[in-house]
Design an enzyme around this catalytic site. Structure first.
Site: not given
Ligand code: NAD
Ligand code: UDP
Length: 379
Positions: A173, A202, A242
């Site tokens: 990823y 996060n 953790g």
């Molecule tokens: P999420 O998985 O909740 O949302 C992603 C959405 O994209 C989903 O609803 C999924 O159905 C849609 N999707 C995926 N592929 C698709 C496609 N081919 N066509 C149409 N729809 C499609 O993720 P999120 O938490 O909302 O994250 C949004 C963005 O932010 C992502 O790019 C993610 O990598 C990035 N991001 C989020 C976090 C976080 O903490 N939430 C952290 C790091 C990066």
């Molecule tokens: N993790 C955990 N228990 C769970 C799920 C996740 O201890 O039930 C840990 C995971 O290994 C990671 C951290 O929590 O170290 C944060 O996980 P998250 O799914 O938010 O993804 P990340 O921050 O690693 O992208």
């Protein structure tokens, strides 16, 4: 010589809110972030939002300024027309759940790289502002400066990107996201693409992911894993004890930062921004304890939640790897966007726990399950 990135002209303000683009295409609008971002953007004067996702179930219905399109972004011809009409394209689509990185690595790479190349190319060809969501995962295992020395915080234009070996598929990823960042950057420098890259750290809040067996299958991100455990009376599983640390940002504050960068194209175009909350740097064990405490306040009659340690291999399977600590520098966002996150984890959790409890109310609680089991065995 790199060409300067063209600046988007700011649309004059039509109401009390500051100026910003009005015609916004949001890809991935039905996900966790999209479901918070779209309603906020839709409230802005003159907004015309096109919200695309495979499923828009999480997105509040009936928003007047929002056109909903339930489709895959790969649907032939769809993006060409939508990007042509938009001023800004916000790209959120991804498979961003760590349980998939080593189990469906090719899908993860496609979702974060191959499927998005056409979006970047169309934005470049039409000079549309691309606001792309990358990830803090691009920093990798730990924060290192360009000479390999430890840094406390991850800094956008300084910190090295330190991923694990290829056998550690956890990094599929991050590698895909990093390569797309480089493609976007190159289009900006050499082709004049107006862009902004966001690296979220996060972000947490209501509507994050799914509860396994209810509205999704598999292992969600940690917040939903812990909420699932709490609501069913199962132990909260701490991967490798953790001890790993994360910085947690409230989704409402995150969306405010996105609004800010859209309002300030001069400041935000051509930039990469960390968006996270350095003050909320906690171990995963501390997150589990804090969530359990917030849950107990709302459900005092439930048995005390239990925590148990589990190996990463047992939890995620082979090829997993982890980041020991992940603290963002948000100095650039403060300087250019005037944005500073303020909410503490303790302030966020009651609302989040309350939302999960309300949303998943039909799930039998731990106590109800015990009573039901006792009833079945005739006790
Ligand atoms: P999420 O998985 O909740 O949302 C992603 C959405 O994209 C989903 O609803 C999924 O159905 C849609 N999707 C995926 N592929 C698709 C496609 N081919 N066509 C149409 N729809 C499609 O993720 P999120 O938490 O909302 O994250 C949004 C963005 O932010 C992502 O790019 C993610 O990598 C990035 N991001 C989020 C976090 C976080 O903490 N939430 C952290 C790091 C990066
Ligand atoms: N993790 C955990 N228990 C769970 C799920 C996740 O201890 O039930 C840990 C995971 O290994 C990671 C951290 O929590 O170290 C944060 O996980 P998250 O799914 O938010 O993804 P990340 O921050 O690693 O992208």
């Amino acid at each position: 010589m790199p060409r300067p990135v063209p600046r988007l002209r700011t649309v004059p303000a039509t109401g009390a809110l500051p100026a910003g683009p009005r015609r916004i295409l949001v890809l991935g609008a039905g996900g966790f972030v999209g479901s918070h971002l779209v309603p906020r953007l839709a409230r802005r004067p003159g907004a015309e939002i096109v919200a695309v996702d495979r499923t828009l179930d999480k997105l509040e219905p009936g928003l007047p300024a929002v056109r909903r399109i339930e489709a895959d972004i790969a649907k032939p011809g769809l993006l060409d027309e939508l990007i042509r009409r938009a001023e800004v394209v916000v790209s959120l689509t991804a498979l961003c759940n760590p349980a998939l990185y080593n189990t469906r690595p090719l899908d993860v790479i496609d979702a974060s790289f191959s499927d998005l190349l056409p979006v970047v190319k169309l934005c470049a060809a039409r000079s549309r502002w691309l606001v792309h969501f990358s990830t803090c995962e691009v920093y990798g295992r730990t924060a290192l400066d360009p000479r390999g020395r430890a840094m406390r915080k991850m800094v956008e234009d300084e910190t090295a990107l330190f991923l694990g070996p290829v056998q550690r598929e956890r990094w599929t990823y991050a590698a895909a996201k990093q390569l797309l960042e480089r493609v976007i950057w190159a289009h900006g420098q050499h082709g004049g693409l107006p862009f902004t890259i966001v690296r979220p750290f996060n972000v947490i809040g209501p509507r994050m992911d799914f509860i396994p067996g209810v509205d999704g299958d598999g292992i969600p991100r940690v917040l939903a894993c812990f909420m699932h455990a709490l609501m069913t009376g199962a132990p909260l599983q701490l991967v490798d004890g953790g001890r790993q640390r994360r910085s947690f940002l409230d989704v409402g504050e995150f969306v405010t930062a996105i609004e800010r960068l859209l309002e300030r194209p001069q400041a935000s175009q051509g930039q990469i921004f960390n968006l996270g909350s350095p003050r909320n740097d906690f171990t995963i064990r501390a997150l589990a304890r804090a969530l359990a405490a917030a849950y107990r306040k709302l459900r005092p009659q439930e048995p005390a939640p239990r925590l148990e340690s589990v190996s990463a291999e047992a939890f995620y399977g082979p090829g997993y790897d982890d980041t020991a600590a992940r603290i963002p520098s948000v100095a650039k966002a403060a300087r250019l966007l005037g944005w500073r996150p303020r909410r503490t984890l303790a302030e966020m959790l009651p609302e989040i726990v309350g939302d999960y409890l309300a949303r998943y109310a039909p799930i039998p609680t731990a106590r109800a399950r015990v009573a039901e089991a006792a009833g079945r065995s005739g006790r």
